[in-house]
Design a protein around this motif. Structure first.
Motif, short mmCIF file in Angstrom:
data_model
loop_
_atom_site.label_atom_id
_atom_site.label_comp_id
_atom_site.label_asym_id
_atom_site.label_seq_id
_atom_site.Cartn_x
_atom_site.Cartn_y
_atom_site.Cartn_z
N GLY A 160 0.89 -1.14 -0.14
CA GLY A 160 -0.11 0.03 0.06
C GLY A 160 0.85 1.10 0.04
O GLY A 160 1.93 1.21 -0.72
N PRO A 205 -8.20 -4.83 -1.08
CA PRO A 205 -9.37 -3.86 -1.08
C PRO A 205 -9.56 -3.41 0.46
O PRO A 205 -9.23 -3.94 1.26
N ALA A 206 -10.01 -2.01 0.30
CA ALA A 206 -10.00 -1.30 1.48
C ALA A 206 -11.07 -2.10 2.79
O ALA A 206 -10.28 -2.18 3.80
N GLU A 207 -11.88 -2.79 2.23
CA GLU A 207 -12.60 -3.77 3.32
C GLU A 207 -11.66 -4.83 3.89
O GLU A 207 -11.87 -5.11 5.34
N LEU A 231 -8.26 -4.70 4.32
CA LEU A 231 -7.30 -3.85 5.16
C LEU A 231 -8.13 -3.55 6.35
O LEU A 231 -7.56 -3.57 7.68
N ASP A 232 -9.43 -2.92 6.50
CA ASP A 232 -10.10 -2.63 7.37
C ASP A 232 -10.46 -3.87 8.44
O ASP A 232 -10.50 -3.72 9.63
N GLU A 273 -7.40 -4.59 10.50
CA GLU A 273 -7.34 -3.43 11.52
C GLU A 273 -8.23 -3.86 12.75
O GLU A 273 -7.87 -3.62 13.87
N ARG A 326 -2.83 3.38 12.21
CA ARG A 326 -2.41 3.18 10.92
C ARG A 326 -1.47 4.03 10.28
O ARG A 326 -1.62 5.32 10.75
N GLU A 332 1.01 5.25 6.81
CA GLU A 332 1.41 5.12 5.48
C GLU A 332 2.97 5.15 5.20
O GLU A 332 3.43 6.37 5.71
N THR A 351 1.31 -0.14 3.77
CA THR A 351 0.43 0.38 4.68
C THR A 351 0.50 -0.47 6.09
O THR A 351 0.64 -1.70 6.09
#
Ligand SMILES: C[S@@+](CC[C@H](N)C(=O)[O-])C[C@H]1O[C@@H](n2cnc3c(N)ncnc32)[C@H](O)[C@@H]1O
Length: 202
Positions: A155, A169-171, A173-174, A177, A189, A191, A196
């Motif tokens: 990332g 995909p963002a979901e 990574l979420d 987390e 988080r 960068e 990431t």
């Protein structure tokens, strides 16, 4: 037949994910050449005398950097025999002396004792683990109270082509987390250029 990572619907056969045989060895050399991880080391902030565990050390680029820190112990687990051999090669003397200890193992089963490490780090392998929560629980188990775990995946602020092709995909990574927060409590988080990073304190 490869194993199915938690982040995908199908098994992976990528030699970068599970390096074996000649393709695995080649992938190891490519990763060593491409993955410069000084910024990860800076973020990890290894105190003098610390014990550090790297999960999924691959060809050992970060192990080489950790060796130049004041860390008292530098340990690692990776399921690939090829990567264990490649990562160990430059460190024969320190392996014999016991400062460096690179083993076969996985995120979910490191084989190390409870609260053994001040720093635990996993770069570009969290999405490959078969079971995200089993891996994070094990990282939590081996981190001492006040110690830090850093999970990094492709990332960052200036992702390369390779980084972009491996980005989650963002979901997803979420999801990492959230799972990390469930286990450790607080998560930050950050960068870096091509990574990431999620940082948790036990
Ligand atoms: C893409 S490479 C990254 C290697 C290294 N961290 C780097 O950034 O250069 C992924 C590594 O994760 C390892 N790996 C695969 N499954 C794993 C698991 N369940 N637990 C720990 N490491 C795993 C692979 O053997 C491989 O060496």
């Amino acid at each position: 037949m490869g194993r199915t990572p938690w982040s995908r619907d199908e098994p992976t056969r990528s030699p970068f994910a599970l390096p074996s045989g000649v393709p695995g060895r080649l992938a190891g050399h490519v990763m060593l050449w491409l993955n410069r991880q000084q910024d990860v080391l800076d973020l990890l902030d290894v105190p003098p005398g610390a014990a550090v565990l790297e999960v999924g050390y691959g060809p050992g680029g970060l192990i080489r950097l950790l060796r130049r820190t004041g860390a008292r112990r530098i340990c690692g687990v990776d399921p690939s025999v090829q990567m264990r051999d490649l990562a160990s090669r430059p460190h024969r003397a320190e392996i014999i002396a016991g400062r460096i200890d690179l083993r076969l193992g996985t995120a979910a089963d490191t084989g190390f004792a409870e609260a053994e490490f001040d720093r635990v780090v996993a770069v570009n392998n969290v999405a490959i683990w078969p079971d995200l929560r089993a891996g994070l629980s094990e990282l939590h188990r081996v981190t001492r109270s006040g110690g830090r775990a850093l999970i990094a995946w492709h990332g960052g602020t200036r992702p390369s082509l390779i980084t972009r092709s491996n980005a989650l995909p963002a979901e997803k990574l979420d999801e990492i987390e959230r799972a990390l927060r469930d286990v450790f409590g607080t998560v930050t988080r950050r960068e870096l250029t091509t990574l990431t990073c999620l940082i948790a304190v036990r």
